[in-house]
Design a protein around this motif. Structure first.
Motif, PDB file in Angstrom:
ATOM      1  N   ALA A 175      -7.029   1.159  -8.151  1.00 59.33           N
ATOM      2  CA  ALA A 175      -5.830   0.445  -7.698  1.00 59.33           C
ATOM      3  C   ALA A 175      -5.616   0.642  -6.194  1.00 59.33           C
ATOM      4  N   THR A 176      -5.746   1.880  -5.738  1.00 58.93           N
ATOM      5  CA  THR A 176      -5.586   2.149  -4.306  1.00 58.93           C
ATOM      6  C   THR A 176      -6.669   1.452  -3.500  1.00 58.93           C
ATOM      7  N   THR A 181       1.102   3.399  -3.288  1.00 62.84           N
ATOM      8  CA  THR A 181      -0.114   3.790  -4.020  1.00 62.84           C
ATOM      9  C   THR A 181      -0.023   5.168  -4.674  1.00 62.84           C
ATOM     10  N   TYR A 185       0.819  -1.213   0.000  1.00 62.27           N
ATOM     11  CA  TYR A 185       0.000   0.000   0.000  1.00 62.27           C
ATOM     12  C   TYR A 185       0.853   1.264   0.000  1.00 62.27           C
ATOM     13  N   SER A 242     -10.452   7.406  -3.482  1.00 62.20           N
ATOM     14  CA  SER A 242      -9.370   6.498  -3.863  1.00 62.20           C
ATOM     15  C   SER A 242      -9.620   5.896  -5.233  1.00 62.20           C
ATOM     16  N   LEU A 259       1.805   4.588  -7.805  1.00 67.55           N
ATOM     17  CA  LEU A 259       1.015   3.704  -8.662  1.00 67.55           C
ATOM     18  C   LEU A 259      -0.134   4.463  -9.311  1.00 67.55           C
ATOM     19  N   ASP A 260      -0.793   5.323  -8.535  1.00 70.20           N
ATOM     20  CA  ASP A 260      -1.876   6.131  -9.105  1.00 70.20           C
ATOM     21  C   ASP A 260      -1.365   7.031 -10.224  1.00 70.20           C
ATOM     22  N   LEU A 267      -5.797  -2.274  -3.160  1.00 70.69           N
ATOM     23  CA  LEU A 267      -4.746  -2.524  -2.180  1.00 70.69           C
ATOM     24  C   LEU A 267      -5.216  -2.200  -0.765  1.00 70.69           C
ATOM     25  N   ASP A 268      -6.073  -1.198  -0.628  1.00 68.62           N
ATOM     26  CA  ASP A 268      -6.635  -0.876   0.688  1.00 68.62           C
ATOM     27  C   ASP A 268      -7.482  -2.032   1.211  1.00 68.62           C
TER      28      ASP A 268
END
Length: 486
Positions: free
Chosen positions: A152-153, A62, A59, A149, A65-66, A156-157
């Motif tokens: 993707a976030t 992120t 995480y 969010s 990644l975003d 993972l969250d």
């Protein structure tokens, strides 16, 4: 014959004088109990901590990644001189997505796009976000989001919180958070006691004993000193993680209500009568869902917001019904944070209520800041690096803990075993009456406040009793029947 030291390590036969010297350093009943608890918790809870550390480590990346996956939607291609009106941007978003009601609008500034968030019944607690270039008024993309969010976030969250198993999966993270502080404090106490018994300098608490021969003692040195270095950070993660948990988090929120220490309510009435007081507000996000039939109202509210001194990124939430004020909240969660809130009449632009972050109760402010730090947001990239270091360090501590368990296994012929035995039992029986009188109520209270700590502690107790009964049965001598005819 053999004796067992504090960690349960088997030692070879030694002369009587040496055994007498060692007996002077026998663990106290409290140390023996803590050692056994640390052993069982480390063996049985470590898998939960291992998963939490791995998913938490994932995480931490992120934000990057975003940017890699959704950069063309989250940021504008070119920063213009003057943004278009917010009404034009909302109108463009509504044209691109005619369904649903507007939940929030976050005006873009600098290289950030404007986020227009729509609530749809079929999405449940998720939303549909349309991204608009504030300088051209063009839609740059659309995503299904969860309290802001990206997909993707959010994925993972969910992995970190519940392993994508919903409410059932949240139990794993609550077990990990409930025991992490116990393991950290217990480990620090045991390491301090061990180093004090050997008259080691205090600095040796922070430096592994590299002079120790290879084996369990060297592994223990790395396990313990790394844990000491990580102690403060791990205690912080445990505390902040519990505030989000299902059962302990609910108790925490109830405690804030009783102490009137929760996030202050913001009145949205336009007749001057505030709504019923409530000390709640401890939740992961939360936006007022409503309609905005007149896009021009967003410009009125934004102008009043800037005039009221709320600078930086903000979120505008239309009222749930007509005749109520809209709410605006600063959403700059990077230190120094900006989290002031106001209520605005969308017709006249009058500010009807205000709640400044500096005026929040101390516990509410600490809780809010702790959440942002736990998510790796409060201090930007430095926060991410610290969280990644904590996760990697915890993984090492766990691996070294299991390695010690394997290294302590008996290896002599006739006594071979796949794993090491637990530390000696009997700590509870040796405690004085006053320690039991104080310890039992405190343990029960902790088990009530942290339910998963209490449930698993009972489980450890049953496992320990069962193993003890099994051991005694194996050691019980088998009666020999007399031979026939005698």
């Amino acid at each position: 014959m053999s004796v067992t030291d504090l960690s349960g390590d088997p030692t070879p036969d030694v002369p009587a004088a040496a055994q007498t010297a060692r007996s002077s350093r026998e663990p106290t009943p409290f140390a023996a109990l803590l050692t056994r608890l640390h052993f069982y918790a480390g063996i049985l809870v470590a898998p939960f901590l291992l998963v939490a550390a791995l998913t938490g480590l994932a995480y931490t990346i992120t934000p990057q990644l975003d940017q890699a996956l959704y950069g063309d939607q989250l940021a504008v291609a070119a920063v213009g001189d003057q943004p278009t009106t917010l009404a034009q941007q909302v109108t463009a978003a509504r044209a691109a997505h005619p369904d649903g009601t507007i939940a929030t609008v976050a005006p873009g500034a600098g290289d950030r796009t404007t986020r227009v968030v729509f609530s749809l019944e079929e999405l449940g607690d998720k939303q549909h976000t349309v991204y608009v270039d504030p300088y051209t008024g063009e839609v740059t993309g659309q995503l299904t989001t969860w309290f802001g969010s990206t997909p993707a976030t959010t994925w993972l969250d969910d992995l970190h919180r519940n392993l994508h198993l919903g409410e059932i999966g949240r139990h794993y993270s609550e077990i990990a958070a409930s025991w992490l502080w116990v393991l950290v404090l217990g480990g620090v106490i045991l390491w301090w006691r061990r180093r004090s018994a050997t008259r080691a300098r205090t600095t040796h608490l922070l430096i592994p004993d590299l002079s120790a021969r290879k084996g369990v003692r060297r592994t223990r040195g790395w396990h313990a000193t790394t844990g000491v270095w990580l102690a403060v950070g791990l205690l912080f993660l445990s505390a902040t993680g519990l505030t989000w948990s299902r059962y302990a988090g609910a108790n925490f929120g109830a405690g804030l209500d009783v102490l009137r220490a929760g996030t202050p309510e913001l009145s949205t009435t336009l007749d001057g009568v505030p709504p019923p007081a409530s000390g709640g507000g401890h939740q992961h996000g939360g936006a007022v869902t409503g309609t905005a039939d007149n896009p021009a109202s967003f410009d009125i509210v934004l102008t009043s917001t800037r005039g009221a001194g709320l600078s930086g990124p903000v979120e505008i939430s239309p009222a749930a019904a007509s005749g109520q004020a809209w709410t605006v909240a600063q959403v700059d969660n990077t230190w120094p944070v900006a989290k002031d809130r106001i209520s605005v009449d969308p017709t006249t632009g009058a500010v009807t209520d205000r709640s400044d972050f500096a005026d929040w109760p101390l516990l509410a402010r600490l809780s809010s800041l702790g959440i942002q730090a736990h998510m790796g947001i409060l201090f930007g990239p430095v926060n991410q690096i610290l969280l990644a270091a904590l996760a990697l360090g915890l993984l090492c501590v766990i691996v070294w803990g299991y390695r010690m368990w394997w290294q302590r296994r008996p290896t002599r012929a006739g006594r071979r075993a796949p794993l090491g035995a637990p530390p000696a039992r009997g700590g509870v029986r040796g405690l004085p009456w006053w320690a039991l009188s104080l310890g039992v109520p405190v343990t029960v209270a902790l088990g009530w406040v942290l339910p998963w700590l209490g449930v698993t502690l009972l489980g450890f107790l049953f496992i320990d009793i069962a193993l003890g009964m099994l051991t005694r049965r194996r050691r019980r001598p088998i009666p020999v029947s007399p031979a026939p005819g005698r």
